[in-house]
Design a protein around this motif. Structure first.
Motif, short mmCIF file in Angstrom:
data_model
loop_
_atom_site.label_atom_id
_atom_site.label_comp_id
_atom_site.label_asym_id
_atom_site.label_seq_id
_atom_site.Cartn_x
_atom_site.Cartn_y
_atom_site.Cartn_z
N LYS A 100 -47.07 31.33 -23.93
CA LYS A 100 -45.67 31.73 -24.12
C LYS A 100 -45.12 31.05 -25.37
N ILE A 101 -44.20 31.73 -26.05
CA ILE A 101 -43.60 31.20 -27.27
C ILE A 101 -42.09 31.19 -27.11
N PHE A 102 -41.47 30.08 -27.48
CA PHE A 102 -40.03 29.91 -27.38
C PHE A 102 -39.47 29.48 -28.73
N VAL A 103 -38.32 30.05 -29.09
CA VAL A 103 -37.61 29.65 -30.30
C VAL A 103 -36.21 29.25 -29.88
N GLN A 104 -35.81 28.04 -30.23
CA GLN A 104 -34.48 27.56 -29.87
C GLN A 104 -33.76 27.07 -31.12
N LEU A 105 -32.52 27.48 -31.24
CA LEU A 105 -31.66 27.01 -32.32
C LEU A 105 -30.47 26.33 -31.67
N SER A 106 -30.28 25.06 -32.00
CA SER A 106 -29.20 24.31 -31.36
C SER A 106 -28.63 23.28 -32.33
N LYS A 107 -27.55 22.70 -31.90
CA LYS A 107 -26.93 21.64 -32.68
C LYS A 107 -26.92 20.39 -31.82
N SER A 108 -27.51 19.32 -32.36
CA SER A 108 -27.60 18.07 -31.64
C SER A 108 -27.12 16.96 -32.57
N LYS A 109 -26.24 16.13 -32.08
CA LYS A 109 -25.69 15.04 -32.91
C LYS A 109 -25.21 15.56 -34.26
N ARG A 110 -24.51 16.65 -34.22
CA ARG A 110 -23.97 17.30 -35.42
C ARG A 110 -25.05 17.75 -36.39
N GLN A 111 -26.24 17.95 -35.88
CA GLN A 111 -27.37 18.35 -36.72
C GLN A 111 -28.00 19.63 -36.17
N LEU A 112 -28.25 20.57 -37.04
CA LEU A 112 -28.88 21.81 -36.66
C LEU A 112 -30.38 21.59 -36.43
N GLU A 113 -30.90 22.12 -35.33
CA GLU A 113 -32.31 21.97 -35.00
C GLU A 113 -32.90 23.32 -34.60
N LEU A 114 -33.97 23.68 -35.28
CA LEU A 114 -34.71 24.89 -34.96
C LEU A 114 -36.05 24.44 -34.39
N THR A 115 -36.32 24.81 -33.13
CA THR A 115 -37.54 24.37 -32.45
C THR A 115 -38.37 25.58 -32.04
N ILE A 116 -39.65 25.53 -32.36
CA ILE A 116 -40.59 26.56 -31.95
C ILE A 116 -41.63 25.87 -31.06
N THR A 117 -41.75 26.37 -29.84
CA THR A 117 -42.64 25.76 -28.84
C THR A 117 -43.61 26.81 -28.31
N ASP A 118 -44.85 26.39 -28.07
CA ASP A 118 -45.77 27.27 -27.36
C ASP A 118 -46.39 26.50 -26.20
N THR A 119 -46.91 27.27 -25.24
CA THR A 119 -47.45 26.67 -24.03
C THR A 119 -48.98 26.57 -24.07
N GLY A 120 -49.53 26.54 -25.27
CA GLY A 120 -50.97 26.52 -25.42
C GLY A 120 -51.56 25.12 -25.54
N SER A 121 -52.77 25.10 -26.07
CA SER A 121 -53.49 23.83 -26.24
C SER A 121 -52.88 23.03 -27.39
N PRO A 122 -53.03 21.71 -27.35
CA PRO A 122 -52.47 20.86 -28.40
C PRO A 122 -53.21 21.04 -29.73
N ILE A 123 -52.57 20.58 -30.78
CA ILE A 123 -53.20 20.56 -32.10
C ILE A 123 -54.38 19.60 -32.01
N GLU A 124 -55.51 20.01 -32.55
CA GLU A 124 -56.73 19.21 -32.44
C GLU A 124 -56.56 17.83 -33.06
N ALA A 125 -57.16 16.84 -32.41
CA ALA A 125 -57.01 15.43 -32.83
C ALA A 125 -57.46 15.20 -34.27
N GLN A 126 -58.50 15.91 -34.71
CA GLN A 126 -58.97 15.69 -36.07
C GLN A 126 -58.08 16.36 -37.12
N VAL A 127 -57.28 17.32 -36.72
CA VAL A 127 -56.39 18.04 -37.63
C VAL A 127 -55.01 17.38 -37.68
N TYR A 128 -54.55 16.91 -36.54
CA TYR A 128 -53.18 16.41 -36.39
C TYR A 128 -52.74 15.42 -37.48
#
Length: 135
Positions: free
Chosen positions: A56-84
């Motif tokens: 699943k993919i989620f896109v959230q646009l919000s304002k936190s501490k007077r700061q705009l935040e754009l967050t993209i989240t997926d429910t998949g596997s983590p970024i590989e340790a050697q790439v991260y």
């Protein structure tokens, strides 16, 4: 911002992406930066979904501490340790390419006073956030 957000949702209609907006008023944003970053992150997540069914993919646009935040989240596997450790610092090979888009998105954001970062990298919760750099 609201116009940009609505256009973004229209472009991704029918692609099984959940959008969430949490703002109390319309504000100006650097459209080129937000578009480049969100499209790159959504392309990456959609490519990942082609390998990991049910993601699943989620896109959230919000304002936190007077700061705009754009967050993209997926429910998949983590970024590989050697790439991260190399994300954003250099072009890195991945399942779907060479990470050029992520590197360019990071540099573009940085040039305009924004920060692109991984805020979570665990199984079932991989999140990237674009926000204004802390002063």
């Amino acid at each position: 911002l609201i116009h940009w957000w609505n256009q973004l949702q229209l472009r991704y209609t029918g692609r099984h992406i959940d959008f969430s907006l949490d703002l109390d008023n319309d504000i100006d944003i650097p459209v080129d930066i937000f578009t480049t970053v969100v499209e790159n992150l959504l392309d990456n997540a959609r490519n990942k979904r082609s390998r990991e069914s049910g993601l699943k993919i989620f896109v959230q646009l919000s304002k936190s501490k007077r700061q705009l935040e754009l967050t993209i989240t997926d429910t998949g596997s983590p970024i590989e340790a050697q790439v991260y450790p190399h994300l954003f610092k250099e072009v890195v090979s991945s399942h779907d390419g060479f990470g050029i888009g992520l590197y360019q998105s990071y540099e573009l954001a940085k040039n305009y006073g924004y920060e692109l970062q991984v805020t979570n990298n665990s199984p079932g919760d991989v999140s990237f956030m674009l926000s204004q750099e802390s002063k």
